[in-house]
Design an enzyme around this catalytic site. Structure first.
Site, PDB file in Angstrom:
ATOM      1  N   GLU A  97       0.817  -1.289   0.170  1.00 47.14           N
ATOM      2  CA  GLU A  97       0.052   0.095  -0.078  1.00 47.14           C
ATOM      3  C   GLU A  97       0.916   1.274  -0.046  1.00 47.14           C
ATOM      4  OE1 GLU A  97      -4.076  -1.606   2.249  1.00 47.14           O
ATOM      5  OE2 GLU A  97      -2.422  -0.995   3.589  1.00 47.14           O
ATOM      6  N   CYS A 117       6.390  -6.620   6.998  1.00 44.42           N
ATOM      7  CA  CYS A 117       7.491  -6.100   7.728  1.00 44.42           C
ATOM      8  C   CYS A 117       7.978  -7.279   8.757  1.00 44.42           C
ATOM      9  CB  CYS A 117       7.054  -4.994   8.510  1.00 44.42           C
ATOM     10  SG  CYS A 117       8.600  -4.203   9.423  1.00 44.42           S
ATOM     11  N   CYS A 124       2.051  -2.103  15.580  1.00 43.57           N
ATOM     12  CA  CYS A 124       2.264  -1.511  14.478  1.00 43.57           C
ATOM     13  C   CYS A 124       1.403  -2.959  13.476  1.00 43.57           C
ATOM     14  CB  CYS A 124       3.281  -1.511  13.800  1.00 43.57           C
ATOM     15  SG  CYS A 124       3.408  -1.278  12.071  1.00 43.57           S
ATOM     16  N   SER A 229      12.765   5.626  14.527  1.00 44.52           N
ATOM     17  CA  SER A 229      11.600   5.320  15.196  1.00 44.52           C
ATOM     18  C   SER A 229      12.109   4.847  16.640  1.00 44.52           C
ATOM     19  CB  SER A 229      10.866   4.103  14.582  1.00 44.52           C
ATOM     20  OG  SER A 229      10.125   4.318  13.571  1.00 44.52           O
ATOM     21  N   ASN A 305      -2.545   5.367  16.536  1.00 48.26           N
ATOM     22  CA  ASN A 305      -3.663   4.926  15.430  1.00 48.26           C
ATOM     23  C   ASN A 305      -4.179   3.584  16.108  1.00 48.26           C
ATOM     24  OD1 ASN A 305      -3.568   7.272  13.845  1.00 48.26           O
ATOM     25  ND2 ASN A 305      -1.818   6.567  13.203  1.00 48.26           N
ATOM     26  N   CYS A 348      -0.850   6.085   9.878  1.00 45.22           N
ATOM     27  CA  CYS A 348       0.746   5.180  10.260  1.00 45.22           C
ATOM     28  C   CYS A 348       0.237   4.013  11.116  1.00 45.22           C
ATOM     29  CB  CYS A 348       1.479   6.184  11.361  1.00 45.22           C
ATOM     30  SG  CYS A 348       1.915   7.747  10.498  1.00 45.22           S
TER      31      CYS A 348
HETATM   32  N1  SAH Z   1      10.137   0.406   9.529  1.00 47.30           N
HETATM   33  C1  SAH Z   1      10.424   1.960   9.539  1.00 47.30           C
HETATM   34  C2  SAH Z   1       9.456   2.471   8.465  1.00 47.30           C
HETATM   35  C3  SAH Z   1       7.764   2.444   8.968  1.00 47.30           C
HETATM   36  S1  SAH Z   1       7.432   3.943   9.498  1.00 47.30           S
HETATM   37  C4  SAH Z   1       9.924   2.592  10.806  1.00 47.30           C
HETATM   38  O1  SAH Z   1       9.645   1.685  11.746  1.00 47.30           O
HETATM   39  O2  SAH Z   1      10.318   3.708  11.096  1.00 47.30           O
HETATM   40  C5  SAH Z   1       6.045   4.074  10.281  1.00 47.30           C
HETATM   41  C6  SAH Z   1       6.035   4.852  11.340  1.00 47.30           C
HETATM   42  O3  SAH Z   1       4.644   4.820  12.069  1.00 47.30           O
HETATM   43  C7  SAH Z   1       6.842   4.310  12.480  1.00 47.30           C
HETATM   44  O4  SAH Z   1       7.394   5.575  13.191  1.00 47.30           O
HETATM   45  C8  SAH Z   1       6.084   3.576  13.306  1.00 47.30           C
HETATM   46  O5  SAH Z   1       6.729   3.136  14.517  1.00 47.30           O
HETATM   47  C9  SAH Z   1       4.722   4.242  13.233  1.00 47.30           C
HETATM   48  N2  SAH Z   1       3.694   3.396  13.574  1.00 47.30           N
HETATM   49  C10 SAH Z   1       3.374   1.982  13.415  1.00 47.30           C
HETATM   50  N3  SAH Z   1       2.402   1.725  13.869  1.00 47.30           N
HETATM   51  C11 SAH Z   1       1.534   2.882  14.417  1.00 47.30           C
HETATM   52  C12 SAH Z   1       0.619   3.059  14.930  1.00 47.30           C
HETATM   53  N4  SAH Z   1      -0.403   2.094  15.097  1.00 47.30           N
HETATM   54  N5  SAH Z   1      -0.125   4.197  15.199  1.00 47.30           N
HETATM   55  C13 SAH Z   1       0.914   5.421  14.939  1.00 47.30           C
HETATM   56  N6  SAH Z   1       2.200   5.030  14.429  1.00 47.30           N
HETATM   57  C14 SAH Z   1       2.619   4.127  14.223  1.00 47.30           C
END
Ligand code: SAH
Length: 366
Positions: A97, A117, A124, A229, A305, A348
């Site tokens: 996506e 992932c 996540c 992150s 989220n 996200c």
């Molecule tokens: N693997 C990389 C790229 C993905 S970025 C990384 O982790 O940075 C996705 C971003 O959204 C990351 O900062 C992740 O932690 C955040 N994220 C993941 N799940 C989320 C959620 N349920 N609500 C808000 N942010 C989330």
């Protein structure tokens, strides 16, 4: 399972040096490589026939030996706030996506680098959905090309009068630094003024901090902005939320991030997803402040989220405000990320392989 019958290799996705080789093999003069490159990435031609300044003979030779295609879109969802989510189905049936987010002063495309992932961060959905494979450069670039071509004048963020600049975030599905070669190859074409022409200042790669790859990225001649992150102010809590902490430690990740040369002297961003009662208390904020104080950075707070499968709750507004205030009073630059596209699961952490496949399976085969 769905398999496309692929007989020819895709020319879309090749970098300039590879294109020079292709043109040479076809017995054509070297300058043709530059023309083809421009048609592929700057003008985003959909077929060789569109490449009108190439001699007919060359167009035919390309047609015979090569394919020119972008990943197939199987579904587009549009949120009430104008955010759009694109579901792509790849040749082997894998689904990914991308998200388009119109904003006041820019328009952002969020792209994926892996199908699923492997990192399994506890909050996540992408991780919960499992891991399939790394994406190829054309599958990464094709997401950008598709979204750029889909946004039309009159759409939110679409061009009316003056076009808003494109902003690209590598924050979709997957960990970009676990797919280093393909990601960096795609970034080179995106940031090349003769390619997509997106300024490095308008491109941000988000990572948990895969250290050897992060150090390598810092050495690349042209680099994107960096977002890390973090999600916890100490190693014990981070380990509970992010299994990767066992391999690449918080302190080492921060040290590597601080050494990373951000384009034009910008700042590293630390992303911190706020989970109610888990990492969002005033105590956590003070601990985070102590951890980052004195480092040149900005903190991006991301209220969780939520989704049914995620075993955490979103923070209260009061907790988000209190957390942000403590950091700001400590002189850290802090912002709070507004959720976008939640109603279509485009926010996200909501991009998910299983859901996507379920939707994809219901869509007609194309
Ligand atoms: N693997 C990389 C790229 C993905 S970025 C990384 O982790 O940075 C996705 C971003 O959204 C990351 O900062 C992740 O932690 C955040 N994220 C993941 N799940 C989320 C959620 N349920 N609500 C808000 N942010 C989330």
């Amino acid at each position: 399972m769905y398999h496309r019958n692929v007989s020819k290799a895709n020319l879309f996705g090749l970098e300039k040096t590879a294109l020079r080789g292709v043109v040479h093999e076809l017995g054509e003069p070297a300058y043709r490589a530059g023309q083809v490159y421009s048609w592929l990435y700057k003008r985003r031609a959909r077929s060789f026939a569109d490449m009108t300044n190439l001699a007919k003979g060359l167009r035919q030779k390309l047609e015979e030996a090569w394919d020119l295609r972008w990943p197939a879109v199987v579904e587009t969802s549009v949120s009430a706030d104008g955010t759009r989510k694109y579901l792509f189905r790849l040749d082997d049936g894998a689904t990914i996506e991308s998200v388009y987010i119109p904003e006041e002063s820019r328009r952002t495309i969020c792209i994926s680098t892996q199908a699923g992932c492997p990192l399994k961060c506890a909050f996540c959905l992408t991780g919960i959905g499992g891991y399939k494979r790394n994406l190829k450069p054309w599958e990464i670039l094709g997401q950008v090309a598709t979204v750029m071509e889909d946004i039309r004048p009159g759409d939110p963020g679409g061009e009316h009068g003056e076009a808003l600049p494109w902003n690209i975030v590598v924050m979709g599905m997957g960990e970009p630094l676990l797919n280093y070669e393909a990601t960096v190859s795609a970034l080179r074409v995106l940031m090349d003024s003769e390619g997509f022409g997106v300024s490095p200042r308008k491109l941000t790669l988000s990572t948990v901090g895969i250290l050897p790859a992060l150090e390598k990225l810092a050495e690349e001649p042209v680099r994107p902005n960096l977002a890390i992150s973090l999600h916890a102010p100490n190693a014990v809590l981070r380990r509970a939320l992010m299994p990767i902490e066992e391999k690449y430690r918080l302190q080492d990740v921060i040290a590597a991030a601080q050494k990373y040369p951000i384009p034009r002297g910008g700042l590293v961003t630390y992303e911190y997803v706020l989970l109610r009662g888990v990492n969002d208390t005033e105590g956590h904020a003070r601990e985070l402040l102590a951890l980052l104080r004195g480092t040149r950075c900005k903190v991006n707070l991301i209220p969780l989220n939520p989704a049914a499968e995620i075993p955490f709750k979103a923070p209260t507004t009061a907790a988000v405000d209190a957390f942000a205030r403590i950091l700001a009073l400590g002189n850290l630059t802090v912002s709070v990320r507004r959720p976008r596209g939640q109603d279509i699961l485009a926010a996200c952490g909501q991009l998910n392989l299983k859901r996507a496949s379920a939707v994809g399976a219901a869509a007609p085969a194309i």
